[in-house]
Write an enzyme that holds these catalytic residues in place. Structure first.
Site, PDB file in Angstrom:
ATOM      1  N   LYS A   1       0.339  26.193 -17.811  1.00  0.00           N
ATOM      2  CA  LYS A   1       1.015  25.301 -18.755  1.00  0.00           C
ATOM      3  C   LYS A   1       0.121  25.091 -19.959  1.00  0.00           C
ATOM      4  O   LYS A   1      -0.991  24.585 -19.849  1.00  0.00           O
ATOM      5  CB  LYS A   1       1.335  23.963 -18.090  1.00  0.00           C
ATOM      6  CG  LYS A   1       1.931  22.952 -19.066  1.00  0.00           C
ATOM      7  CD  LYS A   1       2.420  21.686 -18.401  1.00  0.00           C
ATOM      8  CE  LYS A   1       2.875  20.682 -19.451  1.00  0.00           C
ATOM      9  NZ  LYS A   1       3.430  19.461 -18.858  1.00  0.00           N
TER      10      LYS A   1
ATOM     11  N   CYS B   1      -1.478  12.175 -19.304  1.00  0.00           N
ATOM     12  CA  CYS B   1      -1.020  12.602 -17.980  1.00  0.00           C
ATOM     13  C   CYS B   1      -1.960  12.150 -16.868  1.00  0.00           C
ATOM     14  O   CYS B   1      -1.737  12.473 -15.702  1.00  0.00           O
ATOM     15  CB  CYS B   1      -0.855  14.121 -17.963  1.00  0.00           C
ATOM     16  SG  CYS B   1       0.262  14.708 -19.257  1.00  0.00           S
TER      17      CYS B   1
ATOM     18  N   GLU C   1      -5.811  30.045 -13.285  1.00  0.00           N
ATOM     19  CA  GLU C   1      -5.092  28.797 -12.990  1.00  0.00           C
ATOM     20  C   GLU C   1      -4.050  29.035 -11.893  1.00  0.00           C
ATOM     21  O   GLU C   1      -3.885  28.218 -10.985  1.00  0.00           O
ATOM     22  CB  GLU C   1      -4.366  28.289 -14.250  1.00  0.00           C
ATOM     23  CG  GLU C   1      -5.187  27.401 -15.149  1.00  0.00           C
ATOM     24  CD  GLU C   1      -5.291  25.964 -14.608  1.00  0.00           C
ATOM     25  OE1 GLU C   1      -4.823  25.686 -13.487  1.00  0.00           O
ATOM     26  OE2 GLU C   1      -5.860  25.124 -15.311  1.00  0.00           O
TER      27      GLU C   1
ATOM     28  N   TYR D   1      17.480  23.893 -20.886  1.00  0.00           N
ATOM     29  CA  TYR D   1      18.476  22.948 -21.395  1.00  0.00           C
ATOM     30  C   TYR D   1      19.774  23.673 -21.713  1.00  0.00           C
ATOM     31  O   TYR D   1      20.784  23.040 -21.967  1.00  0.00           O
ATOM     32  CB  TYR D   1      17.917  22.223 -22.636  1.00  0.00           C
ATOM     33  CG  TYR D   1      16.605  21.525 -22.313  1.00  0.00           C
ATOM     34  CD1 TYR D   1      16.603  20.287 -21.691  1.00  0.00           C
ATOM     35  CD2 TYR D   1      15.373  22.144 -22.556  1.00  0.00           C
ATOM     36  CE1 TYR D   1      15.409  19.667 -21.335  1.00  0.00           C
ATOM     37  CE2 TYR D   1      14.176  21.541 -22.221  1.00  0.00           C
ATOM     38  CZ  TYR D   1      14.195  20.299 -21.605  1.00  0.00           C
ATOM     39  OH  TYR D   1      13.015  19.701 -21.238  1.00  0.00           O
TER      40      TYR D   1
ATOM     41  N   LYS E   1       4.721  28.034 -18.727  1.00  0.00           N
ATOM     42  CA  LYS E   1       5.357  27.117 -19.683  1.00  0.00           C
ATOM     43  C   LYS E   1       4.532  27.042 -20.954  1.00  0.00           C
ATOM     44  O   LYS E   1       3.329  26.827 -20.862  1.00  0.00           O
ATOM     45  CB  LYS E   1       5.449  25.744 -19.034  1.00  0.00           C
ATOM     46  CG  LYS E   1       6.056  24.684 -19.913  1.00  0.00           C
ATOM     47  CD  LYS E   1       6.067  23.379 -19.183  1.00  0.00           C
ATOM     48  CE  LYS E   1       6.477  22.306 -20.164  1.00  0.00           C
ATOM     49  NZ  LYS E   1       6.058  21.011 -19.779  1.00  0.00           N
TER      50      LYS E   1
ATOM     51  N   SER F   1      11.784  22.415 -24.511  1.00  0.00           N
ATOM     52  CA  SER F   1      12.607  21.682 -25.479  1.00  0.00           C
ATOM     53  C   SER F   1      12.586  22.305 -26.874  1.00  0.00           C
ATOM     54  O   SER F   1      13.637  22.481 -27.496  1.00  0.00           O
ATOM     55  CB  SER F   1      12.153  20.225 -25.537  1.00  0.00           C
ATOM     56  OG  SER F   1      10.782  20.130 -25.854  1.00  0.00           O
TER      57      SER F   1
ATOM     58  N   ARG G   1      -3.331  16.753 -25.707  1.00  0.00           N
ATOM     59  CA  ARG G   1      -3.439  17.123 -24.295  1.00  0.00           C
ATOM     60  C   ARG G   1      -4.361  18.326 -24.071  1.00  0.00           C
ATOM     61  O   ARG G   1      -4.337  18.963 -23.034  1.00  0.00           O
ATOM     62  CB  ARG G   1      -2.056  17.448 -23.743  1.00  0.00           C
ATOM     63  CG  ARG G   1      -1.029  16.328 -23.846  1.00  0.00           C
ATOM     64  CD  ARG G   1      -0.045  16.396 -22.690  1.00  0.00           C
ATOM     65  NE  ARG G   1       1.197  15.693 -22.894  1.00  0.00           N
ATOM     66  CZ  ARG G   1       1.337  14.362 -22.948  1.00  0.00           C
ATOM     67  NH1 ARG G   1       0.273  13.587 -22.830  1.00  0.00           N
ATOM     68  NH2 ARG G   1       2.515  13.820 -23.112  1.00  0.00           N
TER      69      ARG G   1
ATOM     70  N   CYS H   1       4.059  13.766 -12.882  1.00  0.00           N
ATOM     71  CA  CYS H   1       3.110  13.606 -13.983  1.00  0.00           C
ATOM     72  C   CYS H   1       3.180  12.158 -14.440  1.00  0.00           C
ATOM     73  O   CYS H   1       4.243  11.553 -14.409  1.00  0.00           O
ATOM     74  CB  CYS H   1       3.480  14.540 -15.135  1.00  0.00           C
ATOM     75  SG  CYS H   1       2.283  14.472 -16.480  1.00  0.00           S
TER      76      CYS H   1
ATOM     77  N   CYS I   1       2.521  10.930 -17.561  1.00  0.00           N
ATOM     78  CA  CYS I   1       2.618  10.644 -19.001  1.00  0.00           C
ATOM     79  C   CYS I   1       3.837   9.826 -19.413  1.00  0.00           C
ATOM     80  O   CYS I   1       3.780   9.065 -20.377  1.00  0.00           O
ATOM     81  CB  CYS I   1       2.529  11.919 -19.828  1.00  0.00           C
ATOM     82  SG  CYS I   1       3.870  13.077 -19.539  1.00  0.00           S
TER      83      CYS I   1
ATOM     84  N   ARG J   1       9.125  15.140 -25.935  1.00  0.00           N
ATOM     85  CA  ARG J   1       8.384  13.869 -25.993  1.00  0.00           C
ATOM     86  C   ARG J   1       9.233  12.780 -26.622  1.00  0.00           C
ATOM     87  O   ARG J   1       9.047  11.613 -26.330  1.00  0.00           O
ATOM     88  CB  ARG J   1       7.038  14.068 -26.682  1.00  0.00           C
ATOM     89  CG  ARG J   1       6.137  14.937 -25.805  1.00  0.00           C
ATOM     90  CD  ARG J   1       4.765  15.176 -26.382  1.00  0.00           C
ATOM     91  NE  ARG J   1       4.067  16.180 -25.591  1.00  0.00           N
ATOM     92  CZ  ARG J   1       2.981  16.816 -25.987  1.00  0.00           C
ATOM     93  NH1 ARG J   1       2.468  16.540 -27.173  1.00  0.00           N
ATOM     94  NH2 ARG J   1       2.406  17.707 -25.206  1.00  0.00           N
TER      95      ARG J   1
HETATM   96  C1  PBG Z   1       5.129  16.177 -18.603  1.00  0.00           C
HETATM   97  C2  PBG Z   1       5.981  17.287 -19.080  1.00  0.00           C
HETATM   98  C3  PBG Z   1       6.166  17.759 -20.389  1.00  0.00           C
HETATM   99  C4  PBG Z   1       7.155  18.741 -20.315  1.00  0.00           C
HETATM  100  C5  PBG Z   1       7.510  18.862 -18.974  1.00  0.00           C
HETATM  101  N1  PBG Z   1       6.777  17.970 -18.242  1.00  0.00           N
HETATM  102  C6  PBG Z   1       5.575  17.324 -21.690  1.00  0.00           C
HETATM  103  C7  PBG Z   1       4.147  17.484 -21.937  1.00  0.00           C
HETATM  104  O1  PBG Z   1       3.392  18.052 -21.170  1.00  0.00           O
HETATM  105  O2  PBG Z   1       3.738  16.936 -22.972  1.00  0.00           O
HETATM  106  C8  PBG Z   1       7.719  19.486 -21.485  1.00  0.00           C
HETATM  107  C9  PBG Z   1       9.087  20.040 -21.307  1.00  0.00           C
HETATM  108  C10 PBG Z   1       9.785  20.461 -22.550  1.00  0.00           C
HETATM  109  O3  PBG Z   1       9.231  20.494 -23.656  1.00  0.00           O
HETATM  110  O4  PBG Z   1      10.964  20.774 -22.431  1.00  0.00           O
HETATM  111  N2  PBG Z   1       3.768  16.399 -18.684  1.00  0.00           N
END
Ligand code: PBG
Length: 322
Positions: free
Chosen positions: A195, A130, A233, A313, A248, A274, A217, A120, A122, A205
């Site tokens: 996602k 992204c 998707e 994590y 996700k 996260s 996004r 990605c 970003c 982030r």
């Molecule tokens: C990149 C990406 C993100 C996450 C994984 N890959 C952030 C986003 O899409 O803004 C998030 C992972 C997490 O929150 O642990 N695009």
């Protein structure tokens, strides 16, 4: 059978009985541990909203990778914080980029650990989106070429698997074609299929320094309210060549994990993101919940819903607890 003939409590009387009839068991085999690699030497900085997780320079990443291997966790997923960012996210597909350096170092020192890479832009774009931006719009098709280039450069560096998380349309086929044209037909794609544009990514982030500099996004990530669209998707990603599909976030999407596993029967990953981790940590720090019990209950719930793979994590903690 009804009460009093059927008494469910009979099989709950003690831990051995409960173990014998337990339907879901968590294992270290289920986990992928996320790592954040940063430039420099001797650099290790804790991510304030994600206690116990760090931005680390390459030599610390290697140490971490060894620890992960020693705990029996089969894989890590790598994210990078580049030295500098630009409009085109060129650090993402630089053969000497930060993620590429980390892949080489891990594969050299810990060859058997599976290295998955997040594909990605970003983390590498100055605007934090992204994809490529023109006049405030996130462009799809131009971005695909760069994503394919990024995946190939990860494979060149030795990555075992790539995980596109950008949510551009057509990225899985673009990446598959790029890999195949470079004789990487054996490198699997784990696609972030369903996602969502989720507020649970906030702490990530901070960790990846990838907050979008304008807007959000929502023009590429999915609306959290949609499940039929999540199926579409996922179907697209499978048609385009995804080997593993992903949902996700995880905790707010257990229904999607269940539906997607049932509908497609594909290896299904869930990203325990996260914000899900940080909420548990914060409540535990306040003494409001028992971190170990809550984390294991959450991970078990995600697995029970149908996940074969959990990116979390909590992987190292869970490996120690199990
Ligand atoms: C990149 C990406 C993100 C996450 C994984 N890959 C952030 C986003 O899409 O803004 C998030 C992972 C997490 O929150 O642990 N695009």
């Amino acid at each position: 059978m009804n009460f009093p003939d059927y008494r469910p409590r009979r099989l709950r009387a003690n831990e051995n009985l409960r173990r014998m009839i337990r339907e879901t068991s968590l294992s270290v085999d289920d986990f992928i541990y996320p790592l954040f690699v940063a430039p420099g030497e001797g650099f290790k900085k804790e991510i304030s909203s994600m206690p116990g997780n760090y931005q680390m320079s390459v030599e610390f990443i290697v140490e971490e990778a060894k620890e992960v291997r020693d705990l029996g966790i089969p894989a890590v997923i790598l994210f990078g914080i580049p030295e500098s960012k630009d409009e085109a996210g060129s650090g993402a597909y630089d053969d000497d980029g930060i993620v590429q350096q980390a892949i080489r170092a891990i594969k050299k020192e810990v060859p058997n650990l599976i290295v998955v890479t997040d594909v990605c832009l970003c983390e590498f774009t100055s605007h934090g989106h992204c994809g490529i931006v023109r006049e405030g719009e996130i462009l799809n098709d131009i971005t695909l070429e760069l994503l394919a280039k990024m995946a190939v450069s990860h494979a060149d560096a030795g990555a075992d698997m790539v995980a596109p998380s950008d949510m551009m349309d057509g990225r899985v086929s673009a990446i598959r074609a790029g890999l195949d044209a470079n004789r990487y037909d054996n490198i699997p794609i784990m696609a972030y299929s369903a996602k969502q544009a989720s507020a649970f990514y906030g702490p990530f982030r901070e960790a990846a320094e990838s907050t979008p500099q304008f807007g959000d996004r929502k023009s590429y990530q999915m609306d959290a309210a949609n499940s039929l669209e999540a199926l579409r998707e996922t179907a697209l990603d499978i048609e385009e060549g995804a080997d593993i599909v992903m949902v996700k976030p995880a905790l707010s999407c257990l229904d999607l994990i269940y539906m997607i596993k049932k509908e497609f029967g594909y290896p299904t990953a869930a990203y325990n993101v996260s914000g899900e981790f940080s909420m548990v940590k914060a409540a535990a720090e306040k003494g409001w919940i028992d971190e170990k019990k809550v984390a294991l209950e959450i991970l078990t719930g995600i697995k029970r819903a149908g996940a074969d793979i959990i990116i979390t994590y909590h992987a190292k903690d869970a490996a120690n607890w199990l």
